[in-house]
Scaffold this active site. Structure first.
Site, mmCIF file in Angstrom:
data_model
loop_
_atom_site.group_PDB
_atom_site.id
_atom_site.type_symbol
_atom_site.label_atom_id
_atom_site.label_comp_id
_atom_site.label_asym_id
_atom_site.label_seq_id
_atom_site.Cartn_x
_atom_site.Cartn_y
_atom_site.Cartn_z
ATOM 1 N N GLY A 1 -24.152 -3.138 32.461
ATOM 2 C CA GLY A 1 -24.892 -1.977 32.953
ATOM 3 C C GLY A 1 -24.084 -1.260 34.014
ATOM 4 N N VAL B 1 -3.334 -24.025 53.392
ATOM 5 C CA VAL B 1 -2.672 -24.194 52.094
ATOM 6 C C VAL B 1 -1.660 -23.059 51.926
ATOM 7 C CG1 VAL B 1 -3.016 -24.225 49.603
ATOM 8 C CG2 VAL B 1 -4.636 -25.404 51.094
ATOM 9 N N ALA C 1 -12.410 -23.781 46.385
ATOM 10 C CA ALA C 1 -13.799 -23.467 46.781
ATOM 11 C C ALA C 1 -13.788 -22.871 48.178
ATOM 12 C CB ALA C 1 -14.653 -24.734 46.720
ATOM 13 N N VAL C 2 -13.219 -21.658 48.282
ATOM 14 C CA VAL C 2 -13.011 -21.033 49.591
ATOM 15 C C VAL C 2 -13.989 -19.880 49.847
ATOM 16 C CG1 VAL C 2 -10.577 -21.699 49.739
ATOM 17 C CG2 VAL C 2 -11.187 -19.556 48.604
ATOM 18 N N ALA D 1 -29.732 -18.673 46.246
ATOM 19 C CA ALA D 1 -30.598 -18.241 45.157
ATOM 20 C C ALA D 1 -31.980 -17.813 45.678
ATOM 21 C CB ALA D 1 -30.740 -19.371 44.144
ATOM 22 N N HIS E 1 -48.409 -42.077 55.267
ATOM 23 C CA HIS E 1 -47.518 -43.203 55.561
ATOM 24 C C HIS E 1 -47.442 -44.105 54.340
ATOM 25 C CE1 HIS E 1 -45.546 -46.410 57.722
ATOM 26 N NE2 HIS E 1 -46.430 -47.256 57.204
#
Ligand code: FAD
Ligand code: NAD
Length: 479
Positions: free
Chosen positions: A122, A245, A276-277, A327, A451
Site C-alpha cells: 500500500g 564490533v 540484534a542491535v 506490540a 496464597h
C-alpha cells in the site's frame, strides 16, 4: 472489491490489525493491506509480532526452557529422566505451526468482523488515496475517508556485519536454525540479544554476547539489571560489555568477528552470528512525495499524542511512530485511533506501558526506575521482596529474583514496579492495573492476594514500602 472505504489501514501487525478490527466493530467500512508473505510464500496477516517476533520467539523460549528444566533441574525435584534429546527441526516446525495458527486467526477475525483484508503493498498518495500493488496483477487506487499507517519496523544492520542469511543473521534468521550451533555470538545485549541468546544457550550453544555499552540494560532498574547480569552469566551467557564490533569474515563455514574492548583488538570465532542491535521504522514504498506526511529525524512518522500525522485524517501507529517498539503499545494506539475516528475520545496512557524481557527469570517493569526517580529529585520510598522468601517460588524450585515497588514518599502513589523472577510478566500486569487506578502502596497492602502465589511477592513488596512486610525482615529505605 469496492474502491471506496471509510478507513484503509496499511500494515496488519498488532497495531494495524487491531485498528482495522476495532474500526469494523464500530461500523466503519474498513480495508487492511499487508504485503507480508509467510514461509510458504502465501500472504499472511499479523506482521512482525506473529510471524517473526513475539510469538515465534516465545515458542522457542518456552521449548528451550522445558528442555533445560528436564535436563538440569528435574533431578532436583525427584524426577529422573533417562535421556533428554533435542529435535530442532521438530521444535522449529511446532513454532511454525503456532505462527500459522495465529496468522490464520487474524484472517478469521478480519472475516468475522467484516474487515476487507488485501494482500500487496500500500502506498499513500495525496488526498487520502491509497495505491494497492498486489503481489500479482495491476495496481488499483482506493479512496479512503481516513488512513491509518501501521508499517512497523525492520532490524537495523551495521556495516561490519552484513546479514548473509546463513552465517550472519538477524532475529528472523535466528528463529530458523536447523541444528544447534556449537558456537554463537550475538551483537547487542538488548531484549532480542538476551531472549534469542538464551534460546540457543539453553539448547547447548556456547553464546558470546557483544554489547557496545559499558552498562548492562540501562533502561532497566539498576538493582534488577545488576542482579540479572549475575544470573545470566551464571547460566553460561558470556556477556562482554564495552565491546565495539569492527568487522567480520565468513570463512570455511564459520564467522570470525573482530571487536575492540578496553584490552585492545580481539576476535571471536563462531558458527552463527546474530545481529540484534535494534530496529528502525519501516517506511519504504509507503509514502508518495505529495502524501503530506512528515518523518522525524529518526525516520519515524511524525505524530502528536493522538497519533495524528501532519496530514488531515491520516494517522500512524505502532513501531513506525515514537515510543517503545512493543506490540501492546501499537495495539493500544490502533484501538485509540479507531475509536477517535468513530467519534469517541480515548487516550493512550504512555506512563503505564509495561516492558518484559522473556529470559528466565523474566524481567518486567512499569513506570519509573529508581535511578530515574532519584535524578528527578522526587522523594520516594522503596519496598522489596525476594522470591527466595516466597512459599510458592520455593515449592516451584524457582526462587531467583525480587519484586521492587517504588512509591512517592509524600503521597504513597506507586511510581514504578520492577520484577526479576518467575512469571514477572504476569505479575507486572497487576502493577499496571494498580497504576492505572492511581493506587498507593498502602492500597496494594490492603488488597488480599491468594496464597500461595508468586503474586504475593508483589503484595509483600508493596507492604514493605512502609516497613510492614510480614514474610521478610523489613529494611525500610526512604529517600
Ligand atoms: P509490525 O508488526 O512490524 O507490522 C507491520 C506490517 O506492515 C508488516 O507485516 C509489514 O510487512 C507491513 N507493511 C509495511 N509497509 C507496508 C506497505 N507499504 N504496504 C503493505 N504492508 C506493509 N514486542 C512485544 O511487545 N513483546 C514481545 O515479546 C516481542 N518480541 C519480539 C521478538 C522479536 C524477535 C522481534 C523482532 C520483535 C518483538 N517484539 C515484541 C516487537 C513487536 O514485534 C513489534 O513491536 C510489533 O510487531 C510492532 O507492531 P506494528 O503493527 O507496529 O508493526
Ligand atoms: P534493543 O534496543 O533492545 O537492544 C540493542 C542493543 O544493541 C543495545 O543494548 C545497544 O546498545 C546494542 N548495540 C547497538 N549497536 C551496537 C553495536 N554496533 N555493537 C554492539 N552492540 C550494539 O534492540 P533489539 O534487542 O534489537 O530489539 C529491537 C526492538 O524490538 C526493541 O525496541 C524491543 O522493544 C523490541 N522487542 C521487544 C521484545 C519484548 O518485548 N520482549 C522482544 C524482542 C524485541
Amino acid at each position: 472489491m469496492s474502491d471506496n472505504f471509510d478507513v484503509v489501514v496499511i500494515g496488519a501487525g498488532p497495531a494495524g490489525y487491531a485498528a482495522a478490527i476495532r474500526c469494523a466493530q464500530l461500523g466503519l467500512n474498513t480495508a487492511c493491506i499487508d504485503k507480508s508473505l509467510g514461509k510458504d510464500g502465501k500472504p499472511v496477516f499479523g506482521g512482525t509480532c506473529l510471524n517473526w517476533g513475539c510469538i515465534p520467539s516465545k515458542a522457542l523460549l518456552d521449548a528451550s526452557h522445558k528442555y533445560l528444566d528436564a535436563k538440569e533441574h528435574f533431578a532436583e525435584i525427584g524426577i529422573t529422566v533417562e535421556s533428554v534429546g533435542i529435535d530442532v527441526p521438530r521444535m522449529i516446525a511446532r513454532k511454525d505451526k503456532v505462527v500459522s495458527g495465529m496468522t490464520q486467526g487474524i484472517a478469521g477475525l478480519f472475516k468475522g468482523n467484516g474487515v476487507t483484508g488485501l494482500a500487496g503493498t500500500g502506498k499513500l498518495l495525496a488526498n487520502r488515496r491509497v495505491e494497492l500493488c498486489p503481489h500479482e496483477g495491476n495496481a488499483t487506487i482506493i479512496q479512503a475517508e481516513h488512513v491509518i499507517l501501521a508499517p512497523g519496523s525492520v532490524p537495523v544492520e551495521i556495516p561490519p556485519t552484513p546479514i548473509d542469511g546463513d552465517r550472519i543473521v538477524d532475529s528472523t534468521g535466528a528463529l530458523e536454525f536447523t541444528e544447534v550451533p556449537e558456537r554463537v555470538s550475538v551483537i547487542g545485549a538488548g531484549v532480542i540479544g538476551l531472549e534469542l541468546g538464551s534460546v540457543w544457550s539453553r539448547l547447548g550453544s556456547e553464546v558470546v554476547v557483544l554489547e557496545a555499552l559499558e552498562e548492562f540494560l540501562p533502561m532497566v532498574d539498576q538493582r534488577i539489571a545488576r542482579d540479572s547480569l549475575k544470573i545470566f552469566k551464571g547460566q553460561g551467557l558470556d556477556i562482554r560489555l564495552g565491546t565495539l564490533v569492527t568487522g567480520s569474515e565468513v570463512r570455511a563455514g564459520e564467522v570470525v568477528v573482530s571487536y575492540r574492548d578496553n584490552v585492545g583488538e580481539q576476535t571471536v570465532t563462531v558458527d552463527k552470528l546474530i545481529v540484534a542491535v535494534g530496529r528502525k521504522p519501516y517506511t519504504e514504498e509507503l509514502l508518495a512525495p505529495d502524501s503530506g506526511i512528515n518523518l522525524d529525524e529518526g525516520g519515524f512518522v511524525k505524530v502528536n499524542d493522538l497519533c495524528a500525522t501532519d496530514a488531515p485524517d491520516i494517522y500512524a501507529v505502532g513501531d513506525a511512530v515514537r515510543g517503545p517498539m512493543l506490540a501492546h503499545k501499537g495495539t493500544e494506539e490502533g484501538v485509540m485511533v479507531a475509536e477517535r475516528i468513530a467519534g469517541f475520545k480515548p487516550l493512550v496512557n504512555y506512563e503505564t506501558v509495561p516492558s518484559v524481557i522473556y529470559t528466565h527469570p523474566e524481567i518486567a517493569w512499569v513506570g519509573k526506575t529508581e535511578q530515574e526517580v532519584k535524578t528527578s529529585g522526587e522523594s520516594y520510598a522503596v519496598g522489596q521482596f525476594p522470591f527466595s522468601a516466597s512459599g510458592r517460588a520455593q515449592a516451584a524450585n524457582d526462587t531467583q529474583g525480587i519484586v521492587k515497588v517504588i512509591a512517592d514518599a509524600q503521597t504513597d502513589r506507586i511510581l514504578g514496579v520492577h520484577v526479576l523472577g518467575p512469571q514477572a510478566s504476569e505479575i507486572v500486569a497487576q502493577a499496571v492495573i494498580a497504576m492505572e487506578f492511581d493506587a498507593s502502596a498502602e492500597d496494594l497492602g490492603l488488597t488480599m492476594f491468594a496464597h500461595p502465589t508468586l503474586s504475593e511477592a508483589f503484595h509483600e513488596a508493596a507492604l514493605s514500602v512502609a516497613g510492614h512486610a510480614i514474610h521478610v525482615v523489613n529494611r525500610k529505605k526512604r529517600n
